[in-house]
Scaffold this active site. Structure first.
Site, PDB file in Angstrom:
ATOM      1  N   CYS A 129      -5.696   4.315-101.370  1.00  0.00           N
ATOM      2  CA  CYS A 129      -6.464   3.163-100.881  1.00  0.00           C
ATOM      3  C   CYS A 129      -7.978   3.337-101.031  1.00  0.00           C
ATOM      4  CB  CYS A 129      -6.085   2.848 -99.441  1.00  0.00           C
ATOM      5  SG  CYS A 129      -6.119   4.276 -98.362  1.00  0.00           S
ATOM      6  N   HIS A 242     -11.254   0.295 -94.469  1.00  0.00           N
ATOM      7  CA  HIS A 242     -12.030   1.506 -94.738  1.00  0.00           C
ATOM      8  C   HIS A 242     -13.436   1.108 -95.223  1.00  0.00           C
ATOM      9  CE1 HIS A 242      -8.390   3.579 -94.187  1.00  0.00           C
ATOM     10  NE2 HIS A 242      -8.098   3.934 -95.421  1.00  0.00           N
TER      11      HIS A 242
END
Ligand code: A2P
Length: 337
Positions: A129, A242
């Site tokens: 990711c 994130h």
């Protein structure tokens, strides 16, 4: 329009559930849908496009007549079932890291290297990711100036560690506010009111696997075996999305103005960079959507041909589920399925 038989392996998990949402949102041409998980979840009913589907236990014969498998399960499950699915004639888009670095497996971010999908031999891997978020952000800058080196610090949400990560942060905040001791299970230390500079275990040089992925996967995705990345991964008490601070050194100079121009047109990217109004990407606002937000674009005052930026992206969506569905869309568009 042709429709496809789709299986989601790991359909009850965080990424699997998001894959279902994304397939619906993007109107993916689904004919039959098979939802697979472990024996524990067999019999659970899930709704998709107004129809009810029952979760089935994943077995060796689960992949007959399936065109595309979206795999949202952990490495061990993917390692076991992906070869079986491929043998049964399906193409597997795998979110685990089990096959990412295999030479015959393309590792794809559609905005960056969609053409690699054509070289698949039954398996296409979804990158880590943080890699997907960073490379989607810097792709156009790389195309213009060729990135030689990146220094990255990640600020990774607790949901990256699954549902238990979210529960642990919630519980610790509750316990601490009522004067109780915080219980630690999922992370190495208390995550509430703290940051933890460790994601995964460390190698002998002191880097975690998560920190090495950006260089290893980045080299493969960008077709640049000389790319150098120095990364520090940090867990932060944020529920979702994130964030990453990226310093990038390029072969050709990119001015800040040029970088902003490139980023404002970059596929999959939204430039949010208005310092006078304190506008820049933040994880709270980057969640539950698919664009990578980029801002704080500035010159690295310590080095030549070097820029600094800040980006945020939803790691469950673009960092996992959406990227996988986008790969499936490339398969359809290019008549590869
Ligand atoms: P289950 O819910 O039945 O355990 P997450 O990483 O969010 O926990 O999701 C993991 C996914 O992988 C879940 O859907 C989980 O199903 C599934 N899974 C775990 N073990 C197996 C297995 N042995 N066979 C098939 N699916 C599995």
């Amino acid at each position: 329009m042709k429709k496809y038989n789709i299986a989601i392996l790991g359909a009850t998990g965080a990424v699997g559930q998001e894959m279902l949402k994304v397939l619906q949102e993007r109107n993916f041409p689904v004919n039959n849908l098979k939802l697979l998980a472990s024996k524990r979840s067999a019999g659970t009913v899930i709704e998709f496009n107004g129809k009810e589907y029952t979760i089935e236990e994943t077995k060796e014969d689960s992949f007959e007549n399936i065109d595309i498998v979206l795999c949202a399960a952990e490495n061990d499950v993917s390692e076991k079932f992906t070869p079986i699915a491929v043998k049964a004639g399906a193409i597997v888009v795998d979110n685990s890291s089990a096959f990412r670095m295999r030479e015959d497996v393309p590792l794809v971010i559609p905005e960056v290297n969609a053409e690699d999908v054509k070289n698949h031999n039954g398996i296409i891997a979804n990158p880590n990711c943080s890699t997907t978020i960073a490379l989607t952000a810097v792709n156009e800058l790389n195309k213009y100036g060729k990135i030689k080196r990146m220094i990255v610090s990640t600020f990774q949400a607790v949901s990256g560690a699954g549902i238990n990560g979210i529960k642990e942060l919630e519980q610790q905040v509750k316990d601490i506010s009522s004067g109780k001791e915080a219980k630690i299970n999922t992370f190495q230390h208390q995550i509430a009111y703290n940051v933890i500079p460790q994601i995964g275990s460390f190698d002998e040089e002191g880097y975690s696997q998560e920190e090495m992925k950006l260089q290893i996967e980045g080299r493969k995705i960008l077709h640049n075996p000389d790319l150098k990345v120095n990364c520090t991964c940090v867990r932060v008490p944020v529920y979702r999305s994130h964030s990453e601070s990226i310093t990038l050194e390029t072969e050709k100079e990119i001015t800040v103005e040029k970088a902003k121009e490139l980023l404002s047109k970059a596929p999959g990217v939204k430039l949010i960079d208005d310092l006078d109004n304190s506008m820049y990407p933040m994880p709270l606002y980057a969640s539950d959507q698919d664009l990578i937000y980029v801002g704080r674009v500035r010159k690295d005052i310590s080095s030549e041909n070097s820029l600094v930026l800040w980006c945020c992206g939803d790691q469950v969506r673009k960092g996992a589920a959406t990227n996988a569905v986008q790969i499936a869309e490339v398969l359809v568009k290019e008549n590869l399925v």
